[in-house]
Design a protein around this motif. Structure first.
Motif, short mmCIF file in Angstrom:
data_model
loop_
_atom_site.label_atom_id
_atom_site.label_comp_id
_atom_site.label_asym_id
_atom_site.label_seq_id
_atom_site.Cartn_x
_atom_site.Cartn_y
_atom_site.Cartn_z
N ILE A 37 0.86 -1.18 0.00
CA ILE A 37 0.00 0.00 0.00
C ILE A 37 0.90 1.23 0.00
O ILE A 37 1.63 1.48 0.96
N GLU A 38 0.85 1.96 -1.09
CA GLU A 38 1.68 3.15 -1.25
C GLU A 38 1.20 4.26 -0.31
O GLU A 38 0.04 4.28 0.08
N PRO A 39 2.08 5.19 0.03
CA PRO A 39 1.69 6.29 0.92
C PRO A 39 0.46 7.07 0.44
O PRO A 39 -0.39 7.45 1.25
N GLU A 40 0.36 7.29 -0.87
CA GLU A 40 -0.79 8.02 -1.41
C GLU A 40 -2.09 7.24 -1.16
O GLU A 40 -3.13 7.82 -0.86
N GLN A 41 -2.01 5.92 -1.31
CA GLN A 41 -3.17 5.07 -1.10
C GLN A 41 -3.55 5.07 0.39
O GLN A 41 -4.73 5.08 0.73
N ARG A 42 -2.57 5.08 1.27
CA ARG A 42 -2.83 5.16 2.71
C ARG A 42 -3.57 6.46 3.04
O ARG A 42 -4.49 6.47 3.85
N THR A 43 -3.16 7.55 2.39
CA THR A 43 -3.83 8.83 2.61
C THR A 43 -5.28 8.76 2.17
O THR A 43 -6.18 9.23 2.87
N ILE A 44 -5.54 8.15 1.02
CA ILE A 44 -6.90 7.99 0.52
C ILE A 44 -7.74 7.20 1.52
O ILE A 44 -8.89 7.56 1.81
N ILE A 45 -7.18 6.14 2.06
CA ILE A 45 -7.90 5.30 3.03
C ILE A 45 -8.21 6.09 4.30
O ILE A 45 -9.33 6.09 4.79
N ARG A 46 -7.21 6.78 4.85
CA ARG A 46 -7.41 7.58 6.07
C ARG A 46 -8.47 8.67 5.84
O ARG A 46 -9.32 8.88 6.69
N GLU A 47 -8.39 9.35 4.71
CA GLU A 47 -9.37 10.40 4.40
C GLU A 47 -10.77 9.83 4.27
O GLU A 47 -11.74 10.43 4.73
N SER A 76 -16.33 -4.98 6.79
CA SER A 76 -16.89 -4.03 5.83
C SER A 76 -16.26 -4.23 4.46
O SER A 76 -15.08 -4.58 4.34
N THR A 77 -17.04 -3.98 3.43
CA THR A 77 -16.55 -4.08 2.05
C THR A 77 -15.61 -2.92 1.76
O THR A 77 -15.90 -1.77 2.12
N VAL A 78 -14.50 -3.19 1.12
CA VAL A 78 -13.54 -2.15 0.76
C VAL A 78 -14.14 -1.30 -0.36
O VAL A 78 -14.59 -1.83 -1.37
N PRO A 79 -14.17 0.03 -0.17
CA PRO A 79 -14.71 0.91 -1.22
C PRO A 79 -13.82 0.93 -2.46
O PRO A 79 -12.60 0.73 -2.37
N GLN A 80 -14.42 1.19 -3.61
CA GLN A 80 -13.67 1.22 -4.88
C GLN A 80 -12.57 2.27 -4.88
O GLN A 80 -11.54 2.09 -5.52
N GLN A 81 -12.77 3.38 -4.13
CA GLN A 81 -11.77 4.44 -4.09
C GLN A 81 -10.42 3.95 -3.57
O GLN A 81 -9.40 4.59 -3.80
N TRP A 82 -10.41 2.86 -2.84
CA TRP A 82 -9.17 2.36 -2.26
C TRP A 82 -8.29 1.67 -3.30
O TRP A 82 -7.15 1.36 -3.04
N GLY A 83 -8.84 1.42 -4.47
CA GLY A 83 -8.05 0.86 -5.55
C GLY A 83 -8.38 -0.59 -5.85
O GLY A 83 -8.84 -1.33 -4.98
N PRO A 84 -8.16 -1.00 -7.09
CA PRO A 84 -8.52 -2.35 -7.53
C PRO A 84 -7.73 -3.47 -6.84
O PRO A 84 -8.18 -4.59 -6.75
N SER A 85 -6.55 -3.16 -6.34
CA SER A 85 -5.75 -4.20 -5.67
C SER A 85 -6.37 -4.66 -4.36
O SER A 85 -5.97 -5.67 -3.81
N MET A 86 -7.36 -3.93 -3.88
CA MET A 86 -7.98 -4.26 -2.59
C MET A 86 -9.40 -4.79 -2.72
O MET A 86 -10.04 -5.07 -1.71
#
Length: 113
Positions: A37-47, A76-86
């Motif tokens: 999980i790249e730092p940018e993706q972590r930020t998306i998840i936290r936000e 909970s289901t992972v939202p699409q915004q978190w990226g296709p790898s998840m």
């Protein structure tokens, strides 16, 4: 060419199967899934967690990678915004952390804090 009886071949295969099974059991962690999980993706998840006011799940114990989430905890289901790898994972939110979970085993594969 080595000539062996059927019984010896069966014993060799059984022995090999036993060794393979034992090594899988002993090194079960090495077969754990690895997800980067790249730092940018972590930020998306936290936000997302903050913006959507994701409910906090109360746990009576600390959680770590490799542990199983109890059956009574809803994933909970992972939202699409978190990226296709998840897409194939689920998550829980507790102790100000997001825990990414493999749903079939309920094992934690990643902690996002």
């Amino acid at each position: 060419m080595i000539v062996t009886s059927k019984g010896e071949i069966i014993m060799q295969r059984l022995y090999l199967a036993t060794i393979v099974t034992a090594s899988m059991l002993v090194s079960g962690q090495s077969f754990a899934q690895v997800i980067t999980i790249e730092p940018e993706q972590r930020t998306i998840i936290r936000e997302y967690v903050e913006r959507e006011s994701v409910p906090v799940i109360e746990m009576d114990r600390d959680l770590t990678v490799g542990q199983s989430v109890p059956e009574d905890v809803e994933l909970s289901t992972v939202p699409q915004q978190w990226g296709p790898s998840m897409n194939n994972y689920r998550y829980i939110y507790t102790d100000d952390r997001v825990y990414l979970v493999e749903p079939s085993t309920r094992r934690i594969i990643q902690v996002i804090d």
